[in-house]
Write a protein that holds these residues in place. Structure first.
Motif, PDB file in Angstrom:
ATOM      1  N   TRP A 187      -6.280  12.109 -12.586  1.00  0.00           N
ATOM      2  CA  TRP A 187      -6.840  10.843 -12.104  1.00  0.00           C
ATOM      3  C   TRP A 187      -5.705   9.932 -11.628  1.00  0.00           C
ATOM      4  CZ3 TRP A 187     -11.690  11.976 -11.728  1.00  0.00           C
ATOM      5  CH2 TRP A 187     -12.279  12.815 -12.681  1.00  0.00           C
ATOM      6  N   ALA A 188      -4.871  10.447 -10.738  1.00  0.00           N
ATOM      7  CA  ALA A 188      -3.659   9.745 -10.316  1.00  0.00           C
ATOM      8  C   ALA A 188      -3.949   8.373  -9.712  1.00  0.00           C
ATOM      9  CB  ALA A 188      -2.883  10.606  -9.317  1.00  0.00           C
ATOM     10  N   ASP A 189      -4.997   8.246  -8.922  1.00  0.00           N
ATOM     11  CA  ASP A 189      -5.313   6.953  -8.298  1.00  0.00           C
ATOM     12  C   ASP A 189      -5.640   5.902  -9.351  1.00  0.00           C
ATOM     13  OD1 ASP A 189      -5.539   7.015  -5.163  1.00  0.00           O
ATOM     14  OD2 ASP A 189      -6.256   8.961  -5.852  1.00  0.00           O
ATOM     15  N   ASP A 190      -6.503   6.267 -10.303  1.00  0.00           N
ATOM     16  CA  ASP A 190      -6.879   5.328 -11.349  1.00  0.00           C
ATOM     17  C   ASP A 190      -5.682   4.977 -12.222  1.00  0.00           C
ATOM     18  OD1 ASP A 190      -9.499   5.361 -10.448  1.00  0.00           O
ATOM     19  OD2 ASP A 190     -10.113   6.945 -11.831  1.00  0.00           O
ATOM     20  N   GLU A 191      -4.880   5.989 -12.532  1.00  0.00           N
ATOM     21  CA  GLU A 191      -3.715   5.746 -13.382  1.00  0.00           C
ATOM     22  C   GLU A 191      -2.708   4.825 -12.696  1.00  0.00           C
ATOM     23  OE1 GLU A 191      -1.849   8.927 -15.376  1.00  0.00           O
ATOM     24  OE2 GLU A 191      -3.714   9.879 -16.019  1.00  0.00           O
ATOM     25  N   ALA A 192      -2.532   5.018 -11.399  1.00  0.00           N
ATOM     26  CA  ALA A 192      -1.611   4.158 -10.663  1.00  0.00           C
ATOM     27  C   ALA A 192      -2.037   2.697 -10.759  1.00  0.00           C
ATOM     28  CB  ALA A 192      -1.536   4.589  -9.203  1.00  0.00           C
ATOM     29  N   ASP A 193      -3.334   2.434 -10.617  1.00  0.00           N
ATOM     30  CA  ASP A 193      -3.820   1.058 -10.698  1.00  0.00           C
ATOM     31  C   ASP A 193      -3.598   0.469 -12.088  1.00  0.00           C
ATOM     32  OD1 ASP A 193      -4.638   1.063  -8.061  1.00  0.00           O
ATOM     33  OD2 ASP A 193      -6.667   1.756  -8.535  1.00  0.00           O
ATOM     34  N   LEU A 194      -3.819   1.287 -13.128  1.00  0.00           N
ATOM     35  CA  LEU A 194      -3.611   0.798 -14.491  1.00  0.00           C
ATOM     36  C   LEU A 194      -2.141   0.490 -14.749  1.00  0.00           C
ATOM     37  CD1 LEU A 194      -6.006   3.122 -16.524  1.00  0.00           C
ATOM     38  CD2 LEU A 194      -6.193   0.647 -16.245  1.00  0.00           C
ATOM     39  N   LEU A 195      -1.266   1.366 -14.287  1.00  0.00           N
ATOM     40  CA  LEU A 195       0.161   1.145 -14.489  1.00  0.00           C
ATOM     41  C   LEU A 195       0.638  -0.094 -13.731  1.00  0.00           C
ATOM     42  CD1 LEU A 195       1.449   4.832 -14.274  1.00  0.00           C
ATOM     43  CD2 LEU A 195       1.265   3.413 -16.328  1.00  0.00           C
ATOM     44  N   ILE A 196       0.150  -0.263 -12.514  1.00  0.00           N
ATOM     45  CA  ILE A 196       0.527  -1.432 -11.724  1.00  0.00           C
ATOM     46  C   ILE A 196       0.070  -2.715 -12.409  1.00  0.00           C
ATOM     47  CG2 ILE A 196       0.058  -2.657  -9.565  1.00  0.00           C
ATOM     48  CD1 ILE A 196      -0.034   0.163  -8.228  1.00  0.00           C
ATOM     49  N   ALA A 211       0.822  -1.208   0.000  1.00  0.00           N
ATOM     50  CA  ALA A 211       0.000   0.000   0.000  1.00  0.00           C
ATOM     51  C   ALA A 211       0.860   1.264   0.000  1.00  0.00           C
ATOM     52  CB  ALA A 211      -0.912  -0.019   1.228  1.00  0.00           C
ATOM     53  N   ALA A 212       1.939   1.253   0.738  1.00  0.00           N
ATOM     54  CA  ALA A 212       2.810   2.431   0.798  1.00  0.00           C
ATOM     55  C   ALA A 212       3.467   2.700  -0.552  1.00  0.00           C
ATOM     56  CB  ALA A 212       3.873   2.242   1.862  1.00  0.00           C
ATOM     57  N   HIS A 213       3.830   1.627  -1.252  1.00  0.00           N
ATOM     58  CA  HIS A 213       4.442   1.755  -2.572  1.00  0.00           C
ATOM     59  C   HIS A 213       3.449   2.371  -3.558  1.00  0.00           C
ATOM     60  CE1 HIS A 213       7.278  -0.285  -5.724  1.00  0.00           C
ATOM     61  NE2 HIS A 213       7.138   1.007  -5.905  1.00  0.00           N
ATOM     62  N   ARG A 214       2.213   1.888  -3.527  1.00  0.00           N
ATOM     63  CA  ARG A 214       1.182   2.432  -4.402  1.00  0.00           C
ATOM     64  C   ARG A 214       0.942   3.906  -4.096  1.00  0.00           C
ATOM     65  NH1 ARG A 214      -3.972   3.880  -4.377  1.00  0.00           N
ATOM     66  NH2 ARG A 214      -5.239   3.555  -6.250  1.00  0.00           N
ATOM     67  N   ALA A 215       0.903   4.238  -2.802  1.00  0.00           N
ATOM     68  CA  ALA A 215       0.681   5.628  -2.406  1.00  0.00           C
ATOM     69  C   ALA A 215       1.783   6.530  -2.951  1.00  0.00           C
ATOM     70  CB  ALA A 215       0.614   5.735  -0.889  1.00  0.00           C
TER      71      ALA A 215
END
Length: 277
Positions: free
Chosen positions: A25-34, A8-12
């Motif tokens: 849309w940083a949260d959504d983009e982070a999930d897509l990149l991950i 979770a800390a890494h994603r944050a």
């Protein structure tokens, strides 16, 4: 990537990097990149690309458009949500079976693919673009509907058997005035082909050519549907009228979209409201 790969800390931290770079849309983009990577090194690499301004769609290889997923290769114009207005407008006159649909200035082929996906019946789908990378991408996206994609300068790319047979000609022509290209977002300026953006001094150069030649390709009940900007809509309307395609403007306030629809003089009684929003 496994669920326990990114703590979770890494994603944050990724979200904060993206937000600092201006990603709304940083949260959504982070999930897509991950989800698009399998190793920490890959993730670090693509996050850096996004922070540098590369379009998310180029990085993950696809875009959500018109309710479907379309492939978007690096260097290809990324379809915008506002262009879904063209899709909705085009689907209406495609209600009959075996309509001939032409997606001109097709880019990734997103508009043609979305029209085919929403059409009530089978259709004959054609598309054209001058850019080789776009043509290659469009061929992949239109393959599920048996679409034919041609490379060349507007109508010069098309086979002669389409003369006066096109029921719906939809065109997302470049319409940004040359002087305003420098004001576009970095990701558009640096990563998308200029020819898909630059519409000349007043932004209407390509539309002029499309409007002038379209009557020779449209069927007796055919329609031309083109995207434009609100400030350009009056001039665009006049261009279609002069070409013998009585036209009107439609808008979608939620999408911030404007388009002009022109029909052959013997066009059907098909109508759509001035606002499709």
């Amino acid at each position: 990537m496994s669920s326990n790969f990114v703590a979770a800390a890494h994603r944050a931290a990724i979200v904060e990097q993206l937000r600092a770079a201006g990603c709304v849309w940083a949260d959504d983009e982070a999930d897509l990149l991950i989800s698009a990577t399998s190793t920490p090194a890959d993730l670090q690499s693509i996050v850096a690309r996004r922070v540098d301004g590369e379009p998310l769609e180029h990085i993950v290889g696809w875009a959500r458009f018109g309710g479907i997923r379309v492939m978007v290769a690096p260097g290809v114009f990324v379809p915008r949500a506002r262009t879904e207005l063209l899709v909705r407008a085009a689907v209406r006159p495609v209600g009959r079976r075996n309509a001939v649909v032409l997606d001109l200035c097709c880019g990734s082929g997103a508009v043609g693919a979305a029209v085919a996906a929403k059409a009530a019946g089978p259709l004959h789908l054609h598309a054209a673009d001058v850019d080789p990378a776009s043509v290659a991408c469009a061929r992949l996206n239109l393959a599920p509907w048996g679409g034919h994609v041609y490379q060349g300068d507007l109508f010069a790319a098309l086979p002669s058997h389409l003369h006066r047979r096109v029921d719906v000609l939809v065109a997302n022509v470049p319409y940004v005035p040359t002087a305003q290209i420098g004001m576009l977002p970095r990701e558009a300026r640096l990563y998308e082909p200029r020819l898909s953006l630059d519409g000349g001094v007043d932004g209407l150069d390509v539309l002029r050519r499309v409007a002038a030649e379209a009557p020779g390709w449209l069927a007796p009940r055919g329609h031309l549907i083109v995207e434009t900007s609100q400030p350009q809509s009056s001039a665009a309307l006049e261009l279609l009228d002069r070409a013998g395609l009585p036209a009107r403007v439609i808008t979608d306030s939620e999408l911030g979209a404007t388009a002009v629809i022109g029909g052959m003089p013997s066009h059907s009684n098909w109508r759509t409201s001035d606002s499709l929003g």
